[in-house]
Design a protein around this motif. Structure first.
Motif, short mmCIF file in Angstrom:
data_model
loop_
_atom_site.label_atom_id
_atom_site.label_comp_id
_atom_site.label_asym_id
_atom_site.label_seq_id
_atom_site.Cartn_x
_atom_site.Cartn_y
_atom_site.Cartn_z
N ILE A 186 0.84 -1.19 0.00
CA ILE A 186 0.00 0.00 0.00
C ILE A 186 0.88 1.25 0.00
O ILE A 186 1.85 1.32 0.75
CB ILE A 186 -0.91 0.04 1.24
CG1 ILE A 186 -1.65 -1.29 1.44
CG2 ILE A 186 -1.89 1.21 1.15
CD1 ILE A 186 -2.53 -1.69 0.31
N SER A 187 0.54 2.22 -0.83
CA SER A 187 1.26 3.50 -0.85
C SER A 187 0.40 4.58 -0.21
O SER A 187 -0.75 4.80 -0.61
CB SER A 187 1.60 3.90 -2.29
OG SER A 187 2.21 5.18 -2.32
N LEU A 188 0.95 5.23 0.80
CA LEU A 188 0.27 6.33 1.48
C LEU A 188 0.94 7.65 1.12
O LEU A 188 2.16 7.74 1.04
CB LEU A 188 0.32 6.16 3.00
CG LEU A 188 -0.24 4.88 3.62
CD1 LEU A 188 -0.15 4.96 5.13
CD2 LEU A 188 -1.67 4.64 3.18
N ILE A 189 0.12 8.66 0.92
CA ILE A 189 0.62 10.03 0.78
C ILE A 189 -0.06 10.85 1.86
O ILE A 189 -1.28 11.01 1.86
CB ILE A 189 0.30 10.61 -0.62
CG1 ILE A 189 0.99 9.77 -1.70
CG2 ILE A 189 0.75 12.07 -0.71
CD1 ILE A 189 0.69 10.23 -3.12
N GLU A 190 0.73 11.32 2.82
CA GLU A 190 0.22 12.05 3.98
C GLU A 190 -0.90 11.28 4.68
O GLU A 190 -1.93 11.83 5.06
CB GLU A 190 -0.25 13.45 3.56
CG GLU A 190 0.88 14.32 3.02
CD GLU A 190 0.43 15.71 2.65
OE1 GLU A 190 -0.78 16.00 2.77
OE2 GLU A 190 1.28 16.53 2.24
N GLY A 191 -0.70 9.98 4.82
CA GLY A 191 -1.63 9.13 5.55
C GLY A 191 -2.83 8.64 4.76
O GLY A 191 -3.62 7.86 5.28
N ILE A 192 -2.96 9.07 3.51
CA ILE A 192 -4.10 8.70 2.68
C ILE A 192 -3.67 7.64 1.65
O ILE A 192 -2.60 7.76 1.04
CB ILE A 192 -4.68 9.92 1.95
CG1 ILE A 192 -5.06 11.00 2.97
CG2 ILE A 192 -5.89 9.54 1.10
CD1 ILE A 192 -6.10 10.57 3.98
N VAL A 193 -4.50 6.63 1.44
CA VAL A 193 -4.18 5.57 0.48
C VAL A 193 -4.30 6.10 -0.95
O VAL A 193 -5.36 6.57 -1.36
CB VAL A 193 -5.13 4.36 0.66
CG1 VAL A 193 -4.82 3.29 -0.39
CG2 VAL A 193 -5.01 3.79 2.07
N HIS A 194 -3.20 6.03 -1.68
CA HIS A 194 -3.19 6.48 -3.08
C HIS A 194 -2.73 5.40 -4.05
O HIS A 194 -2.83 5.59 -5.26
CB HIS A 194 -2.31 7.72 -3.24
CG HIS A 194 -2.96 8.98 -2.77
ND1 HIS A 194 -3.80 9.73 -3.58
CD2 HIS A 194 -2.90 9.63 -1.58
CE1 HIS A 194 -4.23 10.79 -2.91
NE2 HIS A 194 -3.69 10.76 -1.70
N GLY A 195 -2.23 4.28 -3.53
CA GLY A 195 -1.78 3.21 -4.41
C GLY A 195 -1.91 1.85 -3.75
O GLY A 195 -1.65 1.71 -2.55
N VAL A 196 -2.32 0.87 -4.53
CA VAL A 196 -2.40 -0.52 -4.07
C VAL A 196 -1.70 -1.39 -5.11
O VAL A 196 -2.03 -1.31 -6.30
CB VAL A 196 -3.86 -0.98 -3.88
CG1 VAL A 196 -3.91 -2.44 -3.46
CG2 VAL A 196 -4.57 -0.10 -2.85
N TYR A 197 -0.76 -2.21 -4.67
CA TYR A 197 0.04 -3.03 -5.58
C TYR A 197 -0.04 -4.49 -5.15
O TYR A 197 0.42 -4.87 -4.08
CB TYR A 197 1.49 -2.55 -5.56
CG TYR A 197 1.63 -1.10 -5.97
CD1 TYR A 197 1.76 -0.75 -7.30
CD2 TYR A 197 1.58 -0.08 -5.02
CE1 TYR A 197 1.85 0.58 -7.69
CE2 TYR A 197 1.66 1.25 -5.39
CZ TYR A 197 1.80 1.57 -6.74
OH TYR A 197 1.88 2.90 -7.12
N LEU A 198 -0.66 -5.31 -6.01
CA LEU A 198 -0.83 -6.73 -5.73
C LEU A 198 0.02 -7.55 -6.68
O LEU A 198 0.05 -7.27 -7.88
CB LEU A 198 -2.30 -7.13 -5.93
CG LEU A 198 -3.34 -6.39 -5.08
CD1 LEU A 198 -4.74 -6.77 -5.56
CD2 LEU A 198 -3.18 -6.72 -3.62
N LEU A 199 0.69 -8.55 -6.15
CA LEU A 199 1.38 -9.52 -6.99
C LEU A 199 0.50 -10.76 -7.10
O LEU A 199 -0.05 -11.22 -6.10
CB LEU A 199 2.74 -9.88 -6.42
CG LEU A 199 3.78 -8.76 -6.38
CD1 LEU A 199 5.11 -9.31 -5.86
CD2 LEU A 199 3.96 -8.13 -7.75
N THR A 200 0.38 -11.30 -8.31
CA THR A 200 -0.45 -12.48 -8.55
C THR A 200 0.43 -13.67 -8.92
O THR A 200 1.62 -13.49 -9.21
CB THR A 200 -1.45 -12.21 -9.69
OG1 THR A 200 -0.74 -12.22 -10.94
CG2 THR A 200 -2.13 -10.86 -9.51
#
Length: 219
Positions: free
Chosen positions: A116-130
């Protein structure tokens, strides 16, 4: 980051077990699963929202002055770890990466890791490996069910290091709030696909990081 093995199951079972959904404020007769204007959520982790989906993983307090805390090997429940170990024991409120962990035998199907990528505590990115090409048809079918038909879908032939070839599905969606979804059945290896969800702010952050690595001066 630990890796989990894929356990095959019927699509209906996945839909019942997963909290992988697009949050929607639309009425009950919305025809496209996952459509709506409220936003996008993956495993209950909503983009444009603070990260509150799960607690931090168990950790050991520092034993000596000047040493960092460390995570234990225990994962009693879904939890997150700070990628920056110096932040262990603090709330995820800054600009950072979090790794989501699951108990052995209780991890979500389809995915092998989650960041999960946070910018100033807010979720801005989700990266899943399959798991890659072996499950890409199954994975894509699930994504299409949840988010509808993608704006772009194509298949490409990829050659591995042993000169063998395999077919890879690539697809992308555009979601409310400028969120971009992208699926690649196999990325760097046949057994490693990926699914990403990014806001425009996350895209800009990644571009700035890339420019800094390449030494590109700011305008």
């Amino acid at each position: 980051m630990q890796t989990f093995r894929f356990r095959p199951s019927a699509l209906g079972g996945l839909l019942a077990a997963f909290t992988f959904a697009a949050a929607s404020a639309a009425s009950a007769h919305t025809s496209v699963p996952g459509s709506g204007t409220a936003g996008t959520a993956i495993y209950g982790i909503a983009l444009y929202k603070p990260f509150t989906a799960m607690p931090e993983c168990p950790f050991k307090p520092n034993s000596y002055p000047g040493t960092d805390n460390t995570y234990t090997d225990e994962t009693p429940h879904p939890c997150f770890e700070h990628a920056d170990r110096s932040l262990i024991g603090t709330a995820p409120a800054g600009t950072e990466m979090l790794d989501v962990m699951y108990p052995v035998g209780h991890c979500p199907e389809m995915y092998t890791s989650l960041r999960i990528s946070l910018i100033e505590g807010i979720v801005h990115g989700v990266y899943l490996l399959t798991p890659g090409v072996d499950t890409q048809l199954h994975d894509y079918a699930f994504l299409e069910y949840k988010f509808g038909k993608p704006q772009v879908k194509r298949s490409v032939i990829v050659q591995d290091r042993m000169r063998g070839t395999y077919q890879v599905i690539k697809a992308s969606w555009q979601r409310p709030g400028g969120v971009s979804l992208s699926f690649t059945g196999a990325a760097d290896a046949p057994n490693a696909g990926e699914f990403t969800a990014r806001t425009p702010q996350e895209g800009a952050r990644q571009q700035e990081q890339y420019d800094q690595q390449q030494g590109v001066p700011k305008l």
